[in-house]
Design a protein around this motif. Structure first.
Motif, PDB file in Angstrom:
ATOM      1  N   THR A  97      47.146  64.083  32.316  1.00  0.00           N
ATOM      2  CA  THR A  97      47.049  65.003  31.178  1.00  0.00           C
ATOM      3  C   THR A  97      46.352  66.284  31.614  1.00  0.00           C
ATOM      4  OG1 THR A  97      46.961  63.151  29.632  1.00  0.00           O
ATOM      5  CG2 THR A  97      46.178  65.276  28.826  1.00  0.00           C
ATOM      6  N   TRP A  98      45.254  66.151  32.343  1.00  0.00           N
ATOM      7  CA  TRP A  98      44.534  67.315  32.850  1.00  0.00           C
ATOM      8  C   TRP A  98      45.397  68.089  33.852  1.00  0.00           C
ATOM      9  CZ3 TRP A  98      43.098  68.271  37.942  1.00  0.00           C
ATOM     10  CH2 TRP A  98      42.265  69.373  38.138  1.00  0.00           C
TER      11      TRP A  98
ATOM     12  N   ARG B 269      46.130  58.213  33.370  1.00  0.00           N
ATOM     13  CA  ARG B 269      46.793  58.968  32.306  1.00  0.00           C
ATOM     14  C   ARG B 269      45.995  60.218  31.973  1.00  0.00           C
ATOM     15  NH1 ARG B 269      45.951  56.415  26.965  1.00  0.00           N
ATOM     16  NH2 ARG B 269      43.976  57.407  27.411  1.00  0.00           N
ATOM     17  N   ASN B 270      44.684  60.085  31.871  1.00  0.00           N
ATOM     18  CA  ASN B 270      43.833  61.238  31.584  1.00  0.00           C
ATOM     19  C   ASN B 270      43.905  62.281  32.698  1.00  0.00           C
ATOM     20  OD1 ASN B 270      43.111  59.788  29.333  1.00  0.00           O
ATOM     21  ND2 ASN B 270      41.034  59.331  30.022  1.00  0.00           N
TER      22      ASN B 270
ATOM     23  N   ARG C 204      42.410  56.122  32.981  1.00  0.00           N
ATOM     24  CA  ARG C 204      41.919  57.329  33.653  1.00  0.00           C
ATOM     25  C   ARG C 204      43.023  58.039  34.439  1.00  0.00           C
ATOM     26  NH1 ARG C 204      36.496  57.878  33.136  1.00  0.00           N
ATOM     27  NH2 ARG C 204      35.300  55.994  32.744  1.00  0.00           N
TER      28      ARG C 204
END
Length: 179
Positions: free
Chosen positions: A149-150, A145-146, A143
Motif C-alpha cells: 500500500t505504501w 500488504r501495508n 505488513r
C-alpha cells in the motif's frame, strides 16, 4: 549447491522482482495485492513450504529428535493441513516466508568459508535481509500488504525500488560468473 549457483539464482530472483515493479508499474498493483489472499497461491506456496519442511523433519538425525521423527511428521503434517482450513487469511504470504527461510540455508551454506571470494558477501547480505523480511511477514503477514500500500501510493517509490532490485540483481548475476 555451489557458490556460482547460489549467487546466480539470487541475482535472477532480484532481477525478476525488480523487473516486475519496473515493467508493470502501477498497473501491476492489483496482481501484487491479489496473490496474498489467493487460494491457488496459498496451495502452491504454503504447500511447497510444508512439503519442504516435512522433508527436513523426515531426515532428522539421531541428535535432532530423530527418535520422535514419526510423531513430529504427524504433528506438523496435521498442522500444515489444518492451516488450509483454519488459517486461510494471508496463507500465501506465510508460505512465501517459510520458503524464504528454508531457501536461506542452502544459499548461506554455499558461501560458508569461501574467504577467497569476498564478492560472495553481496549475495549473503541480500539473503540476511530476506531472512529479516521473512520473519516480519511470517509473524505479521498483513505488513506485506501495508508495505505494498505504501509502495504503490507513489510511482516514484515503485520505480526506485524496482530500479534498485534490478540493478542489484544484475550485479549478482554478473558476479556469479567471477567465481
Amino acid at each position: 549447491m555451489s557458490l556460482f549457483l547460489a549467487t546466480f539464482l539470487t541475482g535472477l530472483v532480484l532481477l525478476a522482482l525488480g523487473s516486475w515493479f519496473l515493467w508493470k508499474g502501477p498497473s501491476g498493483q492489483s496482481a501484487s495485492f491479489a496473490w496474498m489472499r489467493s487460494t491457488p497461491a496459498a496451495v502452491v506456496l504454503f504447500g511447497a513450504a510444508a512439503i519442504w519442511f516435512l522433508w527436513h523433519v523426515a531426515h532428522l538425525g539421531q541428535a535432532d529428535f530423530g527418535d520422535y521423527k514419526q510423531l513430529l511428521l504427524l504433528l506438523f503434517g496435521v498442522t500444515a493441513l489444518g492451516s488450509f482450513f483454519f488459517v486461510k487469511d494471508f496463507l500465501a504470504v506465510r508460505g512465501l516466508a517459510v520458503l524464504i527461510l528454508l531457501s536461506a540455508r542452502p544459499l548461506l551454506n554455499a558461501a560458508y568459508m569461501q574467504f577467497d571470494h569476498p564478492q560472495r558477501l553481496l549475495m549473503v547480505a541480500v539473503v540476511y535481509l530476506a531472512i529479516i523480511a521473512a520473519l516480519i511477514i511470517g509473524a505479521s503477514p498483513f505488513r506485506l500488504r501495508n508495505f505494498f500500500t505504501w509502495l504503490y501510493a507513489k510511482a516514484t517509490r515503485l520505480k526506485t525500488l524496482g530500479g534498485i532490485l534490478t540493478a542489484y540483481g544484475a550485479v549478482l548475476f554478473i558476479l556469479s560468473f567471477t567465481y
